[in-house]
Design a protein around this motif. Sequence first.
Motif, PDB file in Angstrom:
ATOM      1  N   ILE A  29      52.842 129.703  31.927  1.00  0.00           N
ATOM      2  CA  ILE A  29      54.262 129.776  31.605  1.00  0.00           C
ATOM      3  C   ILE A  29      55.028 130.885  32.790  1.00  0.00           C
ATOM      4  CG2 ILE A  29      55.905 130.674  30.154  1.00  0.00           C
ATOM      5  CD1 ILE A  29      54.486 129.770  27.752  1.00  0.00           C
ATOM      6  N   ARG A  30      54.184 131.902  33.194  1.00  0.00           N
ATOM      7  CA  ARG A  30      54.748 132.884  33.813  1.00  0.00           C
ATOM      8  C   ARG A  30      54.889 132.269  35.133  1.00  0.00           C
ATOM      9  NH1 ARG A  30      50.558 137.767  33.396  1.00  0.00           N
ATOM     10  NH2 ARG A  30      49.741 136.476  32.066  1.00  0.00           N
ATOM     11  N   ASN A  31      53.825 131.580  35.738  1.00  0.00           N
ATOM     12  CA  ASN A  31      53.640 130.884  36.980  1.00  0.00           C
ATOM     13  C   ASN A  31      55.018 129.865  37.173  1.00  0.00           C
ATOM     14  OD1 ASN A  31      51.704 132.362  37.711  1.00  0.00           O
ATOM     15  ND2 ASN A  31      50.354 130.856  37.297  1.00  0.00           N
ATOM     16  N   CYS A  54      59.990 136.366  23.469  1.00  0.00           N
ATOM     17  CA  CYS A  54      58.947 135.038  23.741  1.00  0.00           C
ATOM     18  C   CYS A  54      57.501 135.505  23.758  1.00  0.00           C
ATOM     19  CB  CYS A  54      59.603 134.518  25.129  1.00  0.00           C
ATOM     20  SG  CYS A  54      59.231 135.264  26.512  1.00  0.00           S
ATOM     21  N   HIS A  55      57.105 136.536  24.161  1.00  0.00           N
ATOM     22  CA  HIS A  55      55.766 137.116  23.890  1.00  0.00           C
ATOM     23  C   HIS A  55      54.849 136.860  22.453  1.00  0.00           C
ATOM     24  CE1 HIS A  55      57.772 140.994  23.037  1.00  0.00           C
ATOM     25  NE2 HIS A  55      56.645 140.948  22.319  1.00  0.00           N
ATOM     26  N   GLN A  56      55.959 136.761  21.426  1.00  0.00           N
ATOM     27  CA  GLN A  56      55.209 136.395  20.528  1.00  0.00           C
ATOM     28  C   GLN A  56      55.048 135.046  19.914  1.00  0.00           C
ATOM     29  OE1 GLN A  56      56.646 138.893  16.981  1.00  0.00           O
ATOM     30  NE2 GLN A  56      57.847 139.840  18.256  1.00  0.00           N
ATOM     31  N   LEU A  57      55.358 134.042  21.062  1.00  0.00           N
ATOM     32  CA  LEU A  57      54.751 132.652  20.810  1.00  0.00           C
ATOM     33  C   LEU A  57      53.361 132.622  20.408  1.00  0.00           C
ATOM     34  CD1 LEU A  57      56.654 131.115  23.735  1.00  0.00           C
ATOM     35  CD2 LEU A  57      57.011 130.593  21.264  1.00  0.00           C
ATOM     36  N   THR A  58      52.970 131.738  19.602  1.00  0.00           N
ATOM     37  CA  THR A  58      51.337 131.324  19.246  1.00  0.00           C
ATOM     38  C   THR A  58      51.082 130.463  20.689  1.00  0.00           C
ATOM     39  OG1 THR A  58      51.821 129.433  18.366  1.00  0.00           O
ATOM     40  CG2 THR A  58      52.002 131.225  16.875  1.00  0.00           C
ATOM     41  N   LYS A  59      49.541 130.665  20.863  1.00  0.00           N
ATOM     42  CA  LYS A  59      49.016 129.931  21.763  1.00  0.00           C
ATOM     43  C   LYS A  59      49.398 128.432  21.796  1.00  0.00           C
ATOM     44  CE  LYS A  59      44.537 129.274  24.133  1.00  0.00           C
ATOM     45  NZ  LYS A  59      43.134 129.577  24.245  1.00  0.00           N
ATOM     46  N   GLU A  60      49.366 127.928  20.599  1.00  0.00           N
ATOM     47  CA  GLU A  60      49.689 126.517  20.566  1.00  0.00           C
ATOM     48  C   GLU A  60      51.171 126.291  20.950  1.00  0.00           C
ATOM     49  OE1 GLU A  60      48.173 128.438  18.298  1.00  0.00           O
ATOM     50  OE2 GLU A  60      46.211 127.665  18.236  1.00  0.00           O
ATOM     51  N   ALA A  61      52.168 127.082  20.537  1.00  0.00           N
ATOM     52  CA  ALA A  61      53.404 126.967  20.825  1.00  0.00           C
ATOM     53  C   ALA A  61      53.610 127.207  22.323  1.00  0.00           C
ATOM     54  CB  ALA A  61      54.332 127.947  20.065  1.00  0.00           C
ATOM     55  N   LEU A 119      63.597 133.073  29.488  1.00  0.00           N
ATOM     56  CA  LEU A 119      62.538 133.862  28.293  1.00  0.00           C
ATOM     57  C   LEU A 119      62.680 135.389  28.536  1.00  0.00           C
ATOM     58  CD1 LEU A 119      61.705 130.766  28.689  1.00  0.00           C
ATOM     59  CD2 LEU A 119      59.118 131.752  28.613  1.00  0.00           C
ATOM     60  N   CYS A 120      62.732 136.062  27.349  1.00  0.00           N
ATOM     61  CA  CYS A 120      63.028 137.491  27.505  1.00  0.00           C
ATOM     62  C   CYS A 120      61.718 137.987  26.913  1.00  0.00           C
ATOM     63  CB  CYS A 120      64.524 137.889  26.928  1.00  0.00           C
ATOM     64  SG  CYS A 120      65.744 137.082  27.594  1.00  0.00           S
ATOM     65  N   THR A 121      61.448 139.350  27.265  1.00  0.00           N
ATOM     66  CA  THR A 121      60.030 139.716  26.766  1.00  0.00           C
ATOM     67  C   THR A 121      59.808 141.272  27.403  1.00  0.00           C
ATOM     68  OG1 THR A 121      57.895 139.638  26.702  1.00  0.00           O
ATOM     69  CG2 THR A 121      58.543 139.047  28.522  1.00  0.00           C
ATOM     70  N   THR A 122      59.596 142.131  26.492  1.00  0.00           N
ATOM     71  CA  THR A 122      59.318 143.259  26.653  1.00  0.00           C
ATOM     72  C   THR A 122      57.628 143.304  27.117  1.00  0.00           C
ATOM     73  OG1 THR A 122      58.567 143.770  24.256  1.00  0.00           O
ATOM     74  CG2 THR A 122      60.962 144.383  25.249  1.00  0.00           C
ATOM     75  N   ASP A 123      57.041 142.295  27.022  1.00  0.00           N
ATOM     76  CA  ASP A 123      55.478 142.228  27.313  1.00  0.00           C
ATOM     77  C   ASP A 123      55.146 141.080  28.028  1.00  0.00           C
ATOM     78  OD1 ASP A 123      52.785 142.740  27.666  1.00  0.00           O
ATOM     79  OD2 ASP A 123      52.504 143.139  25.411  1.00  0.00           O
ATOM     80  N   PRO A 124      55.406 140.748  29.442  1.00  0.00           N
ATOM     81  CA  PRO A 124      55.153 139.554  29.804  1.00  0.00           C
ATOM     82  C   PRO A 124      53.518 139.185  29.797  1.00  0.00           C
ATOM     83  CG  PRO A 124      55.650 141.069  31.617  1.00  0.00           C
ATOM     84  CD  PRO A 124      56.024 141.676  30.034  1.00  0.00           C
ATOM     85  N   SER A 125      52.568 140.094  29.615  1.00  0.00           N
ATOM     86  CA  SER A 125      51.462 139.979  30.056  1.00  0.00           C
ATOM     87  C   SER A 125      50.963 138.705  28.608  1.00  0.00           C
ATOM     88  CB  SER A 125      50.494 141.345  30.128  1.00  0.00           C
ATOM     89  OG  SER A 125      50.762 141.989  29.041  1.00  0.00           O
ATOM     90  N   SER A 135      57.823 131.323  15.885  1.00  0.00           N
ATOM     91  CA  SER A 135      56.858 131.386  16.801  1.00  0.00           C
ATOM     92  C   SER A 135      55.849 130.378  16.944  1.00  0.00           C
ATOM     93  CB  SER A 135      56.114 132.753  16.652  1.00  0.00           C
ATOM     94  OG  SER A 135      55.523 132.700  15.478  1.00  0.00           O
ATOM     95  N   GLY A 136      56.081 129.420  16.046  1.00  0.00           N
ATOM     96  CA  GLY A 136      54.979 128.138  15.682  1.00  0.00           C
ATOM     97  C   GLY A 136      55.475 126.939  16.610  1.00  0.00           C
ATOM     98  N   VAL A 137      54.465 125.980  16.697  1.00  0.00           N
ATOM     99  CA  VAL A 137      54.795 124.636  17.283  1.00  0.00           C
ATOM    100  C   VAL A 137      55.833 123.851  16.783  1.00  0.00           C
ATOM    101  CG1 VAL A 137      53.387 122.273  17.859  1.00  0.00           C
ATOM    102  CG2 VAL A 137      52.011 124.653  17.780  1.00  0.00           C
ATOM    103  N   ASP A 138      56.084 123.800  15.569  1.00  0.00           N
ATOM    104  CA  ASP A 138      57.100 123.215  15.021  1.00  0.00           C
ATOM    105  C   ASP A 138      58.343 123.416  15.659  1.00  0.00           C
ATOM    106  OD1 ASP A 138      55.144 121.805  13.181  1.00  0.00           O
ATOM    107  OD2 ASP A 138      55.596 122.970  11.600  1.00  0.00           O
TER     108      ASP A 138
END
Length: 227
Positions: free
Chosen positions: A139-141, A101-108, A127-133, A72-75
């Motif tokens: 990213i959503r836009n 993909c909702h588990q990405l960190t903010k930096e990532a 990008l697949c997610t159960t929680d797009p919010s 989930s990180g930047v690397d």
Amino acid sequence: MSLHLQYRPKTFKEVTGHKEIIKSIESLFKEENKPHAFLLSGNSGCGKTTLARIMGNSLNAEVVEFNIANVSGVDFIRELEEKARYSPLIGENKVFILDECHQLTKEAGNCLLKILEDSPKYSYFFLCTTDPSRLLLAIRNRCTSYTLKPLSDNEIKELLKIVITAEKINLSEDILDLIIYKANGVPRSALVYLNQVKDIKDFEEATKLLADEITEEEDVINLCRIL
């Protein structure tokens, strides 16, 4: 092989339900300037990753999947950017499926946004997610978004009938109705439950086998009303 794996759709025609979404995707893919970033959201088991794979195959693409829960990180995103820059070794395009993909960190997420805004013409991102919010709004836009809703009882029944016929399963109507009720519109759940009770003839035995999922009094009452 479990039924939900054996009967996972491989083409748009094999997908049960989601007709409007599939029609929209097929129309987009006929255009020369296709979107390169898609967001597929919906409950677990509704077919997000399966649909992403089908979309990737329809693009004649080399498809690579990642579970963001594990990376989930930047690397990782920087490595992904590097991979996206290389021309595909197989097929005409490259498709990257980012599950959970909702588990990405903010930096990532910010790093991913830069890739989506400037992706090579042969690289596509699903990008697949159960929680797009939980995804960055930017990213959503940037994505063409589709929400996969639960299937209707009739659509779940249609799916089950296809598998029951193909597998020559002798299943009573009351057990079939039980599976439909329990699936709650989720195709993967329907096939998992069918796999559990496909050799059972007695309704009470099937009910007991699936009873761990029916814990609320209201559920039991609703089930009785259906039966």
